[in-house]
Scaffold this active site. Structure first.
Site, PDB file in Angstrom:
ATOM      1  N   VAL A   9     -28.029  -7.529   5.639  1.00  0.00           N
ATOM      2  CA  VAL A   9     -26.795  -7.225   4.916  1.00  0.00           C
ATOM      3  C   VAL A   9     -27.164  -5.967   4.129  1.00  0.00           C
ATOM      4  O   VAL A   9     -27.839  -6.038   3.113  1.00  0.00           O
ATOM      5  CB  VAL A   9     -26.364  -8.400   4.009  1.00  0.00           C
ATOM      6  CG1 VAL A   9     -25.144  -8.027   3.187  1.00  0.00           C
ATOM      7  CG2 VAL A   9     -26.084  -9.642   4.855  1.00  0.00           C
ATOM      8  N   PRO A  10     -26.759  -4.792   4.638  1.00  0.00           N
ATOM      9  CA  PRO A  10     -27.366  -3.511   4.243  1.00  0.00           C
ATOM     10  C   PRO A  10     -26.942  -2.945   2.894  1.00  0.00           C
ATOM     11  O   PRO A  10     -26.284  -1.908   2.800  1.00  0.00           O
ATOM     12  CB  PRO A  10     -26.954  -2.585   5.385  1.00  0.00           C
ATOM     13  CG  PRO A  10     -25.635  -3.120   5.827  1.00  0.00           C
ATOM     14  CD  PRO A  10     -25.742  -4.615   5.680  1.00  0.00           C
ATOM     15  N   CYS A  11     -27.368  -3.597   1.823  1.00  0.00           N
ATOM     16  CA  CYS A  11     -27.058  -3.117   0.480  1.00  0.00           C
ATOM     17  C   CYS A  11     -27.720  -1.773   0.182  1.00  0.00           C
ATOM     18  O   CYS A  11     -27.282  -1.054  -0.709  1.00  0.00           O
ATOM     19  CB  CYS A  11     -27.445  -4.168  -0.553  1.00  0.00           C
ATOM     20  SG  CYS A  11     -29.137  -4.756  -0.425  1.00  0.00           S
ATOM     21  N   HIS A  12     -28.749  -1.406   0.957  1.00  0.00           N
ATOM     22  CA  HIS A  12     -29.421  -0.124   0.751  1.00  0.00           C
ATOM     23  C   HIS A  12     -28.531   1.057   1.142  1.00  0.00           C
ATOM     24  O   HIS A  12     -28.813   2.188   0.756  1.00  0.00           O
ATOM     25  CB  HIS A  12     -30.738  -0.071   1.537  1.00  0.00           C
ATOM     26  CG  HIS A  12     -30.577  -0.209   3.016  1.00  0.00           C
ATOM     27  ND1 HIS A  12     -30.420  -1.439   3.625  1.00  0.00           N
ATOM     28  CD2 HIS A  12     -30.535   0.716   4.002  1.00  0.00           C
ATOM     29  CE1 HIS A  12     -30.305  -1.263   4.928  1.00  0.00           C
ATOM     30  NE2 HIS A  12     -30.363   0.037   5.185  1.00  0.00           N
TER      31      HIS A  12
END
Length: 172
Positions: free
Chosen positions: A128-131
């Site tokens: 879950v690409p919070c970056h």
């Protein structure tokens, strides 16, 4: 059945946590909000979702995978889950701002801060690409795993120009 395991990555050791057929956590060791988990070192059979996660992460770090197929089941508030579902729509190699994410969610006012707080509590980072979320000015801000890791993950992805989408990761 709940199980945790440690794996090595180019950005430091990662704790993977799964329950039955879903990944429930992916944390860099020592990151902010690192869970107090016991590592299952009894030598038993590894859950298939943990094996799949390890394989897909290895492909991702090698630049061979742009979309994850892992079933994730993060625990959070209703608002956090809304934010995390929106995060998986940000394509590999692209970025979004906290304010842009708030707009996509139909939120009003100074909601970028609330989106940022939910983003920081994401228990399944990378997948879950919070970056991929930056400040409105394009600055690196707020990554529980550390800004050096956020910068490294973005550098890994930025050469890619793709429309690959990460949909349906929440098993819906």
């Amino acid at each position: 059945m709940k199980q945790c395991t440690l794996i090595a990555s180019p950005f430091g050791d990662i704790l993977l946590r799964a329950e039955d057929d879903a990944l429930t956590g992916l944390f860099f060791v020592g990151q902010k909000y690192f869970p107090d988990e016991r590592i299952d070192d009894r030598g038993g059979e590894t859950l298939p979702v943990l094996r799949q996660t390890q394989e897909e992460l290895a492909e991702y770090f090698a630049g061979e995978r742009k979309v994850f197929a892992i079933n994730v089941q993060p625990s959070g508030t209703t608002f956090q889950l809304r934010v995390w579902r929106e995060l998986v729509k940000i394509p590999y190699g692209q970025i979004e701002s906290y304010g842009g994410l708030a707009d996509r969610l139909g939120l009003e006012g100074n909601s970028a801060r609330a989106v940022g707080a939910a983003n920081g509590r994401n228990p399944v980072s990378i997948i879950v690409p919070c970056h991929r979320v930056l400040s409105g000015a394009g600055d690196l801000t707020g990554y529980a795993g550390g800004l050096e890791r956020k910068q490294g993950l973005l550098a890994l992805e930025r050469p890619a120009i793709t429309s690959a989408r990460q949909m349906n990761l929440f098993g819906a």
